[in-house]
Motif scaffolding. Structure first.
Motif, mmCIF file in Angstrom:
data_model
loop_
_atom_site.group_PDB
_atom_site.id
_atom_site.type_symbol
_atom_site.label_atom_id
_atom_site.label_comp_id
_atom_site.label_asym_id
_atom_site.label_seq_id
_atom_site.Cartn_x
_atom_site.Cartn_y
_atom_site.Cartn_z
ATOM 1 N N GLU A 75 44.791 51.831 38.574
ATOM 2 C CA GLU A 75 44.037 50.811 37.840
ATOM 3 C C GLU A 75 43.866 49.506 39.014
ATOM 4 O OE1 GLU A 75 41.977 50.527 35.359
ATOM 5 O OE2 GLU A 75 42.225 52.573 34.504
ATOM 6 N N VAL A 76 42.945 48.851 39.035
ATOM 7 C CA VAL A 76 42.690 47.537 39.873
ATOM 8 C C VAL A 76 42.448 46.549 39.221
ATOM 9 C CG1 VAL A 76 41.777 46.451 41.876
ATOM 10 C CG2 VAL A 76 42.108 49.123 42.095
ATOM 11 N N LEU A 77 43.097 45.576 39.063
ATOM 12 C CA LEU A 77 42.806 44.430 38.377
ATOM 13 C C LEU A 77 42.450 43.292 39.394
ATOM 14 C CD1 LEU A 77 46.061 43.980 35.728
ATOM 15 C CD2 LEU A 77 44.131 45.198 35.446
ATOM 16 N N THR A 78 41.075 42.942 39.045
ATOM 17 C CA THR A 78 40.269 41.692 39.812
ATOM 18 C C THR A 78 40.466 40.295 39.033
ATOM 19 O OG1 THR A 78 38.370 42.472 39.189
ATOM 20 C CG2 THR A 78 39.179 43.417 41.029
ATOM 21 N N THR B 218 38.990 38.708 43.629
ATOM 22 C CA THR B 218 40.253 38.905 44.355
ATOM 23 C C THR B 218 40.965 40.101 43.689
ATOM 24 O OG1 THR B 218 41.097 36.993 43.305
ATOM 25 C CG2 THR B 218 40.195 36.670 45.439
ATOM 26 N N VAL B 219 41.662 40.758 44.468
ATOM 27 C CA VAL B 219 42.651 41.781 43.777
ATOM 28 C C VAL B 219 43.810 41.008 43.182
ATOM 29 C CG1 VAL B 219 44.005 43.898 43.917
ATOM 30 C CG2 VAL B 219 41.593 43.632 45.266
ATOM 31 N N GLU B 220 44.045 41.194 41.724
ATOM 32 C CA GLU B 220 45.336 40.555 41.440
ATOM 33 C C GLU B 220 46.408 41.577 41.425
ATOM 34 O OE1 GLU B 220 44.066 38.758 37.717
ATOM 35 O OE2 GLU B 220 43.072 37.023 38.774
ATOM 36 N N ASP B 221 46.202 42.774 41.353
ATOM 37 C CA ASP B 221 47.278 43.696 40.975
ATOM 38 C C ASP B 221 46.664 44.936 41.025
ATOM 39 O OD1 ASP B 221 49.763 44.932 40.531
ATOM 40 O OD2 ASP B 221 49.816 44.584 38.422
ATOM 41 N N VAL B 222 47.496 46.053 41.322
ATOM 42 C CA VAL B 222 47.067 47.422 41.460
ATOM 43 C C VAL B 222 48.354 48.272 40.899
ATOM 44 C CG1 VAL B 222 46.434 49.466 42.977
ATOM 45 C CG2 VAL B 222 45.748 47.108 43.409
ATOM 46 N N TYR B 223 47.987 49.130 39.977
ATOM 47 C CA TYR B 223 49.142 49.823 39.376
ATOM 48 C C TYR B 223 48.649 51.514 39.245
ATOM 49 C CZ TYR B 223 47.029 49.062 34.790
ATOM 50 O OH TYR B 223 46.132 48.774 33.712
ATOM 51 N N THR B 224 49.567 52.209 39.194
ATOM 52 C CA THR B 224 49.351 53.779 38.923
ATOM 53 C C THR B 224 49.556 54.111 37.508
ATOM 54 O OG1 THR B 224 50.325 54.052 41.166
ATOM 55 C CG2 THR B 224 49.936 56.199 39.790
ATOM 56 N N GLU C 20 64.962 45.763 41.196
ATOM 57 C CA GLU C 20 63.776 45.994 41.970
ATOM 58 C C GLU C 20 63.999 47.286 42.476
ATOM 59 O OE1 GLU C 20 61.540 43.828 42.040
ATOM 60 O OE2 GLU C 20 62.496 42.187 40.946
#
Length: 316
Positions: free
Chosen positions: A57-60, A70-76, A282
């Motif tokens: 998923e790409v959060l823009t 702009t791309v704010e986050d990418v998660y699987t 982390e």
């Protein structure tokens, strides 16, 4: 005069048997059940989906007056798997016996854990990897049973979307009698990091490499075996774990850093309150992560152990 027959002996022509590049099977989490998918009465068919890389998923975000985003986050996200199979035997008994084995190994009512209740395993030239799965459908039957062949499409989900290595890896850091740099390698070991060491002073060298071959960042499990009047672990990846009151000689703290099911226990008993609130867990990425550890009061019995399971985006 006796006749002679001259003949040359030629070696028989052997046609090599080509083995599949990928061999797959279903397996229960405890290994007690197995259903082969590349041989036998159950065969996986073409048009399977969800066996490559998992979805993301790409959060823009947008700003007033600015073109585009702009791309704010990418998660699987979790991985949906559709697995077409053909089940066939010499007669009705063999065919439906194989279907019954599929029903048993995929049965979600027979105890489902956080990651599912069975796995899809693939062995390829890249190694053996598996996806933990939960059954959602596909074995409801179509009302017209064939005696020798049944086609089914298993509808499955992998909540852990990354393919996992079959076994865990580990690295143990321990005190040795002669002070040496932390994580210094000793010869005569098959592990790339060698035998690892905590210096007698309890202060660990800042350049203490931990090498991971996992293709995907992962959260390891840490075990700290006392004694130590206090414990401070700091990693170059942002890891920071502080145990202000330390551990006694008969105590082992086990810290599961995976945010999907975090846990802190001492000798099996919940003990999250013994870790400082400012601690951070982390992920460790592919390559080298350095750790600095301070364990005053460490003795030859003190241990720091890391365990992890390698992760991959693809099943092969």
């Amino acid at each position: 005069m006796n006749p002679y027959v001259l003949a040359s002996v030629r070696p028989p022509v052997v046609t090599p048997v080509r083995t599949p590049d990928v061999i797959m099977w279903l397996e229960s989490l405890d290994g007690s059940q197995r259903v082969d998918l590349s041989s036998g009465p159950v065969r996986w068919r073409a048009d399977a989906t969800g066996l490559g890389v998992p979805p993301v998923e790409v959060l823009t975000g947008t700003s007033p007056g600015m073109a585009g985003a702009t791309v704010e986050d990418v998660y699987t996200t979790e991985r949906d798997v559709l697995l077409p199979v053909t089940v066939g035997g010499r007669n009705w008994v063999e065919t439906w016996g194989a279907i019954e084995r599929l029903r048993e190994i995929t049965d979600p009512t027979n105890g489902v854990g956080p990651d599912g209740n069975f796995r899809l395993v693939a062995a390829s030239p890249n190694g053996t990897r598996h996806l933990d799965l939960t059954y959602r459908g596909g074995l409801e039957d179509d009302g017209q049973p064939s005696q020798v062949r049944q086609n089914r499409v298993l509808d499955l989900v992998a909540v852990m979307p990354f393919a996992q290595e079959p076994t865990e890896e580990d690295a143990e850091f321990r005190l040795i009698s002669t002070p040496r740099p932390f994580l210094s390698a000793s010869t005569g070991t098959s592990r790339p990091w060698g035998t690892l060491a905590i210096t007698a002073s309890g202060r660990l060298n800042g350049a203490t490499p931990v090498d991971l071959l996992s293709a995907v960042p992962l959260f390891p499990t840490l075990e700290i075996v006392g004694p130590g009047t206090s414990v401070l672990l700091v990693g170059s990846n942002g890891l920071r774990i502080e145990v202000p009151l330390g551990l006694a000689s008969d105590e082992t703290m086990r810290i599961v850093t995976d945010p999907r099911r975090p846990s802190i226990r001492v000798n099996g008993v919940l003990a999250a309150g013994r870790v400082a609130l400012g601690s951070r867990y982390e992920p460790f990425g592919k390559g080298t992560t350095t750790i600095t550890a301070t364990i005053p009061g460490a003795t030859a019995a003190t241990r720091l152990r890391m365990t992890w399971r390698g992760l991959h985006r693809g099943l092969w």
